[in-house]
Design a protein around this motif. Structure first.
Motif, PDB file in Angstrom:
ATOM      1  N   LEU A 239       0.828  -1.215   0.000  1.00 51.19           N
ATOM      2  CA  LEU A 239       0.000   0.000   0.000  1.00 51.19           C
ATOM      3  C   LEU A 239       0.864   1.267   0.000  1.00 51.19           C
ATOM      4  N   PHE A 240       1.983   1.210   0.724  1.00 52.93           N
ATOM      5  CA  PHE A 240       2.889   2.357   0.773  1.00 52.93           C
ATOM      6  C   PHE A 240       3.436   2.626  -0.635  1.00 52.93           C
ATOM      7  N   LYS A 241       3.871   1.550  -1.288  1.00 50.58           N
ATOM      8  CA  LYS A 241       4.455   1.698  -2.622  1.00 50.58           C
ATOM      9  C   LYS A 241       3.409   2.195  -3.617  1.00 50.58           C
ATOM     10  N   LYS A 242       2.182   1.723  -3.447  1.00 50.59           N
ATOM     11  CA  LYS A 242       1.105   2.149  -4.346  1.00 50.59           C
ATOM     12  C   LYS A 242       0.884   3.660  -4.225  1.00 50.59           C
ATOM     13  N   GLN A 243       0.942   4.152  -3.002  1.00 49.81           N
ATOM     14  CA  GLN A 243       0.676   5.579  -2.786  1.00 49.81           C
ATOM     15  C   GLN A 243       1.899   6.446  -3.060  1.00 49.81           C
ATOM     16  N   MET A 244       3.074   5.963  -2.670  1.00 50.21           N
ATOM     17  CA  MET A 244       4.273   6.814  -2.719  1.00 50.21           C
ATOM     18  C   MET A 244       5.176   6.521  -3.911  1.00 50.21           C
ATOM     19  N   GLY A 245       4.982   5.385  -4.548  1.00 50.80           N
ATOM     20  CA  GLY A 245       5.808   5.038  -5.709  1.00 50.80           C
ATOM     21  C   GLY A 245       7.130   4.384  -5.347  1.00 50.80           C
ATOM     22  N   ILE A 246       7.476   4.373  -4.062  1.00 53.81           N
ATOM     23  CA  ILE A 246       8.695   3.677  -3.603  1.00 53.81           C
ATOM     24  C   ILE A 246       8.354   2.915  -2.325  1.00 53.81           C
ATOM     25  N   SER A 247       9.215   1.955  -1.982  1.00 50.83           N
ATOM     26  CA  SER A 247       8.950   1.133  -0.791  1.00 50.83           C
ATOM     27  C   SER A 247       9.244   1.944   0.474  1.00 50.83           C
ATOM     28  N   PRO A 248       8.709   1.491   1.618  1.00 51.36           N
ATOM     29  CA  PRO A 248       9.014   2.188   2.879  1.00 51.36           C
ATOM     30  C   PRO A 248      10.523   2.258   3.144  1.00 51.36           C
ATOM     31  N   LYS A 249      11.239   1.184   2.804  1.00 54.94           N
ATOM     32  CA  LYS A 249      12.685   1.159   3.041  1.00 54.94           C
ATOM     33  C   LYS A 249      13.383   2.226   2.185  1.00 54.94           C
ATOM     34  N   GLN A 250      12.982   2.267   0.906  1.00 55.13           N
ATOM     35  CA  GLN A 250      13.586   3.274   0.007  1.00 55.13           C
ATOM     36  C   GLN A 250      13.253   4.687   0.495  1.00 55.13           C
ATOM     37  N   PHE A 251      12.011   4.867   0.942  1.00 53.99           N
ATOM     38  CA  PHE A 251      11.587   6.182   1.448  1.00 53.99           C
ATOM     39  C   PHE A 251      12.431   6.562   2.659  1.00 53.99           C
ATOM     40  N   SER A 252      12.608   5.589   3.563  1.00 54.04           N
ATOM     41  CA  SER A 252      13.367   5.835   4.787  1.00 54.04           C
ATOM     42  C   SER A 252      14.813   6.237   4.467  1.00 54.04           C
ATOM     43  N   LEU A 253      15.426   5.499   3.550  1.00 49.07           N
ATOM     44  CA  LEU A 253      16.816   5.805   3.180  1.00 49.07           C
ATOM     45  C   LEU A 253      16.933   7.192   2.548  1.00 49.07           C
ATOM     46  N   ALA A 254      15.963   7.500   1.668  1.00 48.37           N
ATOM     47  CA  ALA A 254      15.983   8.814   1.009  1.00 48.37           C
ATOM     48  C   ALA A 254      15.805   9.931   2.033  1.00 48.37           C
ATOM     49  N   GLN A 255      14.934   9.712   3.016  1.00 48.20           N
ATOM     50  CA  GLN A 255      14.696  10.732   4.041  1.00 48.20           C
ATOM     51  C   GLN A 255      15.924  10.948   4.918  1.00 48.20           C
ATOM     52  N   GLN A 256      16.609   9.829   5.230  1.00 45.62           N
ATOM     53  CA  GLN A 256      17.828   9.960   6.053  1.00 45.62           C
ATOM     54  C   GLN A 256      18.886  10.780   5.318  1.00 45.62           C
ATOM     55  N   LYS A 257      18.998  10.491   4.013  1.00 43.58           N
ATOM     56  CA  LYS A 257      19.977  11.218   3.205  1.00 43.58           C
ATOM     57  C   LYS A 257      19.625  12.710   3.160  1.00 43.58           C
ATOM     58  N   THR A 258      18.330  12.981   2.967  1.00 44.64           N
ATOM     59  CA  THR A 258      17.885  14.370   2.920  1.00 44.64           C
ATOM     60  C   THR A 258      18.144  15.069   4.260  1.00 44.64           C
ATOM     61  N   ALA A 259      17.856  14.352   5.358  1.00 48.86           N
ATOM     62  CA  ALA A 259      18.057  14.943   6.690  1.00 48.86           C
ATOM     63  C   ALA A 259      19.519  15.298   6.899  1.00 48.86           C
ATOM     64  N   GLU A 260      20.411  14.408   6.431  1.00 45.13           N
ATOM     65  CA  GLU A 260      21.853  14.688   6.569  1.00 45.13           C
ATOM     66  C   GLU A 260      22.235  15.924   5.755  1.00 45.13           C
ATOM     67  N   GLN A 261      21.686  16.014   4.543  1.00 45.41           N
ATOM     68  CA  GLN A 261      21.987  17.180   3.694  1.00 45.41           C
ATOM     69  C   GLN A 261      21.454  18.468   4.315  1.00 45.41           C
ATOM     70  N   LYS A 262      20.243  18.377   4.894  1.00 45.62           N
ATOM     71  CA  LYS A 262      19.643  19.565   5.529  1.00 45.62           C
ATOM     72  C   LYS A 262      20.512  20.044   6.678  1.00 45.62           C
ATOM     73  N   ALA A 263      21.049  19.069   7.435  1.00 41.65           N
ATOM     74  CA  ALA A 263      21.887  19.434   8.578  1.00 41.65           C
ATOM     75  C   ALA A 263      23.197  20.073   8.104  1.00 41.65           C
ATOM     76  N   LYS A 264      23.758  19.522   7.024  1.00 37.47           N
ATOM     77  CA  LYS A 264      25.051  20.020   6.539  1.00 37.47           C
ATOM     78  C   LYS A 264      24.916  21.328   5.767  1.00 37.47           C
ATOM     79  N   GLN A 265      23.946  21.345   4.856  1.00 38.09           N
ATOM     80  CA  GLN A 265      23.810  22.504   3.967  1.00 38.09           C
ATOM     81  C   GLN A 265      22.344  22.943   3.881  1.00 38.09           C
ATOM     82  N   PRO A 266      21.840  23.538   4.966  1.00 42.26           N
ATOM     83  CA  PRO A 266      20.407  23.878   5.005  1.00 42.26           C
ATOM     84  C   PRO A 266      19.956  24.800   3.883  1.00 42.26           C
ATOM     85  N   PHE A 267      20.870  25.669   3.429  1.00 46.81           N
ATOM     86  CA  PHE A 267      20.424  26.653   2.438  1.00 46.81           C
ATOM     87  C   PHE A 267      20.283  26.086   1.032  1.00 46.81           C
ATOM     88  N   GLN A 268      20.644  24.815   0.877  1.00 45.51           N
ATOM     89  CA  GLN A 268      20.332  24.146  -0.394  1.00 45.51           C
ATOM     90  C   GLN A 268      18.826  23.908  -0.514  1.00 45.51           C
TER      91      GLN A 268
END
Lengths: 141, 138
Positions: free
Chosen positions: A98-127
């Motif tokens: 159901l997650f993949k149907k709604q979001m287009g990616i699996s929960p695991k992929q979503f989680s990994l992408a979010q972690q990466k984004t969070a790290e980028q936000k912490a390092k370079q917020p103005f991006q």
């Protein structure tokens, strides 16, 4: 509220209560038949009015609320298995489907992408902030 | 050629209170919350189901482009309900009105038939006003 805003406002109140019940209890096992009878509707009448008010069935709405809650937990870094049961799904395969149907990616992929984004936000917020705002407010100096 | 609006700003008196209003009362998603200074955030929200629009809840007072004098003037104007920021659409205005009223949202116009649909108006917690419309179905 004045009662004459709409002649069937009493029906709206019951439909809204049912929606708010889902908002509050999505993490529990919810039987939609119970909601309709608590709201004093026949199942058919309830489904029709809910769909008219929200453009989707109560079951579709419940799934959306659960996926939305799952996204928030995954963004925080919670494990997929924990998130699945925390938001009211019965099994990881059905949650993943159901997650993949709604979001287009699996929960695991979503989680990994979010972690990466969070790290980028912490390092370079103005991006993540349009430069016109950052510059005119002097945030990026 | 402009293809869409991606960001719009609403000036708010208190970002945390505004976040609570937009997320917990209107049911919006929080899209970004990035600290940019002491108690100041790049804070954006948006209606569920509209992923390509971010509404920036811009603080007036702290760490912004405004001088103290202008901040004070702008705060006063916002509080007085001077600014209207846009129109939100909903599937069914009576259900949305009922839910928002129940959550304490202040309406300045009850749902009323207009030539373009049914419209109500409400204020956010700072004083900014919005139109809420159930568009007429073709």
């Amino acid at each position: 509220m004045k009662e004459d805003i709409h002649p069937k406002m009493y029906l709206y109140k019951r439909i809204v209560e049912a929606k708010l019940f889902i908002d509050r209890n999505y993490a529990q096992k919810i039987e939609l038949e119970n909601i309709s009878s608590e709201a004093s509707f026949s199942k058919y009448h309830f489904l029709r009015l809910f769909k008219q008010a929200y453009g989707k069935s109560p079951h579709q709405y419940l799934t959306e609320v659960r996926i939305s809650a799952a996204k928030r937990l995954l963004e925080k870094g919670d494990a997929v298995g924990d998130v699945c049961y925390a938001v009211g799904f019965d099994s990881i395969p059905s949650f993943t489907r159901l997650f993949k149907k709604q979001m287009g990616i699996s929960p695991k992929q979503f989680s990994l992408a979010q972690q990466k984004t969070a790290e980028q936000k912490a390092k370079q917020p103005f991006q993540f902030i349009p430069n016109c705002f950052a510059e005119s407010n002097g945030w990026n100096k | 050629m402009i293809t869409k609006l991606s960001h719009a700003s609403v000036y708010v008196l208190d970002q945390e209170s505004a976040r609570d209003f937009y997320v917990n009362k209107l049911g919006f998603d929080e899209k970004m919350k990035i600290p940019i200074g002491e108690d100041v955030f790049w804070l954006t929200v948006g209606p569920k189901g509209q992923s390509d629009l971010e509404i920036t809840l811009m603080p007036i007072n702290k760490g912004t482009m405004f001088s103290d004098e202008v901040s004070q003037q702008l705060s006063n104007l916002v509080q007085k309900g001077t600014f209207g920021f846009g129109v939100f659409e909903c599937e069914d205005i009576y259900a949305t009105y009922q839910e928002f009223k129940g959550k304490g949202v202040e309406f300045t116009k009850e749902p009323t038939e207009e030539f373009y649909g049914i419209e109500a108006m409400f204020k956010d917690d700072s004083g900014n006003w919005f139109s809420l419309v159930q568009a007429k179905k073709e």
